[in-house]
Design a protein around this motif. Structure first.
Motif, PDB file in Angstrom:
ATOM      1  N   PHE A   1       0.829  -1.205   0.000  1.00 12.18           N
ATOM      2  CA  PHE A   1       0.000   0.000   0.000  1.00 12.18           C
ATOM      3  C   PHE A   1       0.863   1.254   0.000  1.00 12.18           C
ATOM      4  O   PHE A   1       0.633   2.189  -0.772  1.00 12.18           O
ATOM      5  CB  PHE A   1      -0.927   0.010   1.217  1.00 12.18           C
ATOM      6  CG  PHE A   1      -2.260  -0.597   0.936  1.00 12.18           C
ATOM      7  CD1 PHE A   1      -3.059  -0.057  -0.039  1.00 12.18           C
ATOM      8  CD2 PHE A   1      -2.693  -1.708   1.629  1.00 12.18           C
ATOM      9  CE1 PHE A   1      -4.291  -0.611  -0.315  1.00 12.18           C
ATOM     10  CE2 PHE A   1      -3.923  -2.275   1.354  1.00 12.18           C
ATOM     11  CZ  PHE A   1      -4.726  -1.727   0.383  1.00 12.18           C
ATOM     12  N   VAL A   2       1.870   1.251   0.875  1.00  9.49           N
ATOM     13  CA  VAL A   2       2.738   2.429   0.947  1.00  9.49           C
ATOM     14  C   VAL A   2       3.471   2.637  -0.384  1.00  9.49           C
ATOM     15  O   VAL A   2       3.557   3.749  -0.906  1.00  9.49           O
ATOM     16  CB  VAL A   2       3.721   2.271   2.117  1.00  9.49           C
ATOM     17  CG1 VAL A   2       4.721   3.402   2.116  1.00  9.49           C
ATOM     18  CG2 VAL A   2       2.970   2.244   3.420  1.00  9.49           C
TER      19      VAL A   2
ATOM     20  N   TYR B   1      -5.801   5.682   5.475  1.00 10.87           N
ATOM     21  CA  TYR B   1      -4.848   4.685   5.969  1.00 10.87           C
ATOM     22  C   TYR B   1      -3.437   5.016   5.500  1.00 10.87           C
ATOM     23  O   TYR B   1      -2.481   4.990   6.288  1.00 10.87           O
ATOM     24  CB  TYR B   1      -5.288   3.302   5.481  1.00 10.87           C
ATOM     25  CG  TYR B   1      -4.335   2.199   5.812  1.00 10.87           C
ATOM     26  CD1 TYR B   1      -4.250   1.705   7.104  1.00 10.87           C
ATOM     27  CD2 TYR B   1      -3.520   1.645   4.844  1.00 10.87           C
ATOM     28  CE1 TYR B   1      -3.379   0.703   7.412  1.00 10.87           C
ATOM     29  CE2 TYR B   1      -2.638   0.641   5.144  1.00 10.87           C
ATOM     30  CZ  TYR B   1      -2.576   0.168   6.431  1.00 10.87           C
ATOM     31  OH  TYR B   1      -1.691  -0.822   6.734  1.00 10.87           O
ATOM     32  N   ILE B   2      -3.302   5.345   4.218  1.00 12.20           N
ATOM     33  CA  ILE B   2      -1.967   5.593   3.661  1.00 12.20           C
ATOM     34  C   ILE B   2      -1.338   6.826   4.289  1.00 12.20           C
ATOM     35  O   ILE B   2      -0.159   6.825   4.651  1.00 12.20           O
ATOM     36  CB  ILE B   2      -2.058   5.731   2.127  1.00 12.20           C
ATOM     37  CG1 ILE B   2      -2.208   4.370   1.498  1.00 12.20           C
ATOM     38  CG2 ILE B   2      -0.830   6.418   1.576  1.00 12.20           C
ATOM     39  CD1 ILE B   2      -2.390   4.398   0.025  1.00 12.20           C
TER      40      ILE B   2
ATOM     41  N   LEU C   1      11.989   6.955   0.845  1.00  8.64           N
ATOM     42  CA  LEU C   1      10.610   7.454   0.828  1.00  8.64           C
ATOM     43  C   LEU C   1      10.625   8.950   0.604  1.00  8.64           C
ATOM     44  O   LEU C   1      11.174   9.684   1.398  1.00  8.64           O
ATOM     45  CB  LEU C   1       9.915   7.144   2.150  1.00  8.64           C
ATOM     46  CG  LEU C   1       9.569   5.694   2.396  1.00  8.64           C
ATOM     47  CD1 LEU C   1       8.911   5.550   3.733  1.00  8.64           C
ATOM     48  CD2 LEU C   1       8.673   5.183   1.323  1.00  8.64           C
TER      49      LEU C   1
ATOM     50  N   PHE D   1       7.392   8.103   8.664  1.00 10.93           N
ATOM     51  CA  PHE D   1       8.288   9.255   8.786  1.00 10.93           C
ATOM     52  C   PHE D   1       8.702   9.465  10.236  1.00 10.93           C
ATOM     53  O   PHE D   1       9.887   9.682  10.536  1.00 10.93           O
ATOM     54  CB  PHE D   1       7.605  10.530   8.266  1.00 10.93           C
ATOM     55  CG  PHE D   1       7.270  10.470   6.803  1.00 10.93           C
ATOM     56  CD1 PHE D   1       7.936   9.602   5.960  1.00 10.93           C
ATOM     57  CD2 PHE D   1       6.303  11.298   6.270  1.00 10.93           C
ATOM     58  CE1 PHE D   1       7.629   9.548   4.619  1.00 10.93           C
ATOM     59  CE2 PHE D   1       5.993  11.248   4.934  1.00 10.93           C
ATOM     60  CZ  PHE D   1       6.647  10.369   4.105  1.00 10.93           C
TER      61      PHE D   1
ATOM     62  N   VAL E   1      -0.238   5.810   7.765  1.00 10.34           N
ATOM     63  CA  VAL E   1       0.922   4.911   7.755  1.00 10.34           C
ATOM     64  C   VAL E   1       2.180   5.669   7.335  1.00 10.34           C
ATOM     65  O   VAL E   1       3.255   5.483   7.915  1.00 10.34           O
ATOM     66  CB  VAL E   1       0.659   3.718   6.819  1.00 10.34           C
ATOM     67  CG1 VAL E   1       1.941   2.968   6.544  1.00 10.34           C
ATOM     68  CG2 VAL E   1      -0.330   2.777   7.457  1.00 10.34           C
ATOM     69  N   LEU E   2       2.052   6.558   6.353  1.00  6.95           N
ATOM     70  CA  LEU E   2       3.230   7.326   5.930  1.00  6.95           C
ATOM     71  C   LEU E   2       3.699   8.248   7.042  1.00  6.95           C
ATOM     72  O   LEU E   2       4.903   8.379   7.280  1.00  6.95           O
ATOM     73  CB  LEU E   2       2.919   8.130   4.679  1.00  6.95           C
ATOM     74  CG  LEU E   2       2.926   7.326   3.399  1.00  6.95           C
ATOM     75  CD1 LEU E   2       2.585   8.201   2.228  1.00  6.95           C
ATOM     76  CD2 LEU E   2       4.275   6.687   3.189  1.00  6.95           C
TER      77      LEU E   2
ATOM     78  N   ALA F   1       1.199   4.007  -2.980  1.00  5.57           N
ATOM     79  CA  ALA F   1       0.962   5.437  -2.764  1.00  5.57           C
ATOM     80  C   ALA F   1       2.122   6.245  -3.336  1.00  5.57           C
ATOM     81  O   ALA F   1       1.915   7.282  -3.971  1.00  5.57           O
ATOM     82  CB  ALA F   1       0.797   5.716  -1.273  1.00  5.57           C
ATOM     83  N   MET F   2       3.348   5.742  -3.131  1.00  5.83           N
ATOM     84  CA  MET F   2       4.523   6.428  -3.680  1.00  5.83           C
ATOM     85  C   MET F   2       4.451   6.507  -5.202  1.00  5.83           C
ATOM     86  O   MET F   2       4.726   7.538  -5.805  1.00  5.83           O
ATOM     87  CB  MET F   2       5.796   5.679  -3.296  1.00  5.83           C
ATOM     88  CG  MET F   2       6.104   5.685  -1.852  1.00  5.83           C
ATOM     89  SD  MET F   2       6.477   7.326  -1.338  1.00  5.83           S
ATOM     90  CE  MET F   2       5.978   7.233   0.337  1.00  5.83           C
TER      91      MET F   2
END
Lengths: 80, 235
Positions: free
Chosen positions: A52-53, B204-205, B234, B213, B208-209, A56-57
């Motif tokens: 998911f992360v 959610y994203i 990232l 961080f 989570v991000l 998103a990136m």
């Protein structure tokens, strides 16, 4: 040429070409995650969160193109 | 065409020199609803939970477990910020589904404010975990030559955090508006269902991000390898 017309064409090109790369990349990422989950079902939680992360990136690149298109259409200093 | 621009928002009224726009009022309403609901559900907590309290405990412990998975430290100091962020984002993203309400995250200002909150709290937790010298030294971590890149990535990832939320929510609302203008009554319903899914996933994203961080800034010494990976890759 009329600057508004140029801005519209530019926005369409930005979104259409800019979404090709992220689409291919997201497909590859999901395929790799599917492969990993099929091999190691017990790691599915970690894999899907990382997926998911990562998605998103990748998606951010397409969003950047969308924002460029919006700037061209709605906040363009040259079309007034 | 300029009326429908997604980059501007409707001005409702002025308080002195400050203009109050529609997303701000929607945000106030969401804050009020969330605060009253939180007060109501935490009013009478018992040892033996009833249904409402069980649901609440499930939410809190689930959030704690997720934060623990990402940060790999005691998650309790991070719960107030990240939990509030998640619940507010879910409410704000889904509020666009209600008739007559525009989701505040579909305008540029609300995601910008949330991304700034994340930006400053990353430094706060980083300084609290490592001390000022240790935290500043962590920017030059793999080699000193990485210093400008690390500083730059701090800025760009905050920017992209803002744009990701804004772009996803706004584009969904924009597409629904276009479909309504083209096709009429029942056609946009599947898209609205998709928009609910996108809103939940984006909440959610974002959370989570933010956790990633914060975890990268406040990470453990023994997690150094993974932390340096997250910090540099990232953006």
């Amino acid at each position: 040429m009329d600057p508004k017309l140029v801005a519209m064409i530019g926005a369409a090109i930005a979104v259409s070409i800019g979404s090709i790369g992220p689409a291919l990349a997201e497909g590859r990422a999901v395929a790799a995650a599917m492969d990993a989950i099929a091999r190691q079902p017990e790691a599915a939680g970690t894999i899907s969160r990382t997926l998911f992360v990562g998605l998103a990136m990748i998606e951010t690149m397409a969003i950047y193109c969308l924002v460029i298109a919006l700037l061209l259409l709605f906040a363009n200093p040259y079309t007034g | 065409m300029h009326q429908a621009s997604p980059l501007t928002s409707t001005v409702l009224f002025h308080v002195g020199p400050v203009t109050i726009t529609r997303p701000v009022v929607t945000t106030w309403a969401i804050m009020l609803v969330l605060a009253v609901t939180s007060w109501l559900v935490t009013r009478r907590l018992q040892k033996r939970p009833d249904g409402r309290q069980a649901l609440l405990e499930m939410l809190v412990t689930g959030t704690l477990a997720q934060i623990q998975d990402v940060i790999r430290k005691d998650p309790r100091p991070f719960l107030p910020l990240l939990g509030t962020l998640f619940i507010f984002l879910v409410a704000a993203n889904l509020s666009g589904v209600l008739p007559g309400v525009e989701g505040p995250t579909g305008k540029l200002e609300t995601p910008a404010a949330l991304a700034l909150i994340v930006f400053f709290s990353v430094h706060y937790f980083g300084v609290r975990a490592k001390g000022i010298r240790g935290y500043l030294a962590s920017f030059a971590k793999p080699k000193l030559i990485m210093l400008p890149l690390n500083v730059l990535s701090e800025l760009t990832r905050t920017f992209s955090l803002m744009l990701r939320l804004f772009g996803n929510i706004m584009s969904g609302e924009f597409i629904i508006a276009l479909i309504i203008a083209l096709a009429g009554l029942f056609v946009p319903i599947p898209l609205m269902a998709l928009e609910i899914l996108v809103g939940l996933v984006q909440a959610y994203i974002f959370t989570v991000l933010a956790a990633v961080f914060i975890g990268a800034a406040a990470g453990n010494a023994e997690e150094k390898k993974e932390v340096s990976w997250t910090r540099s890759s990232l953006r």
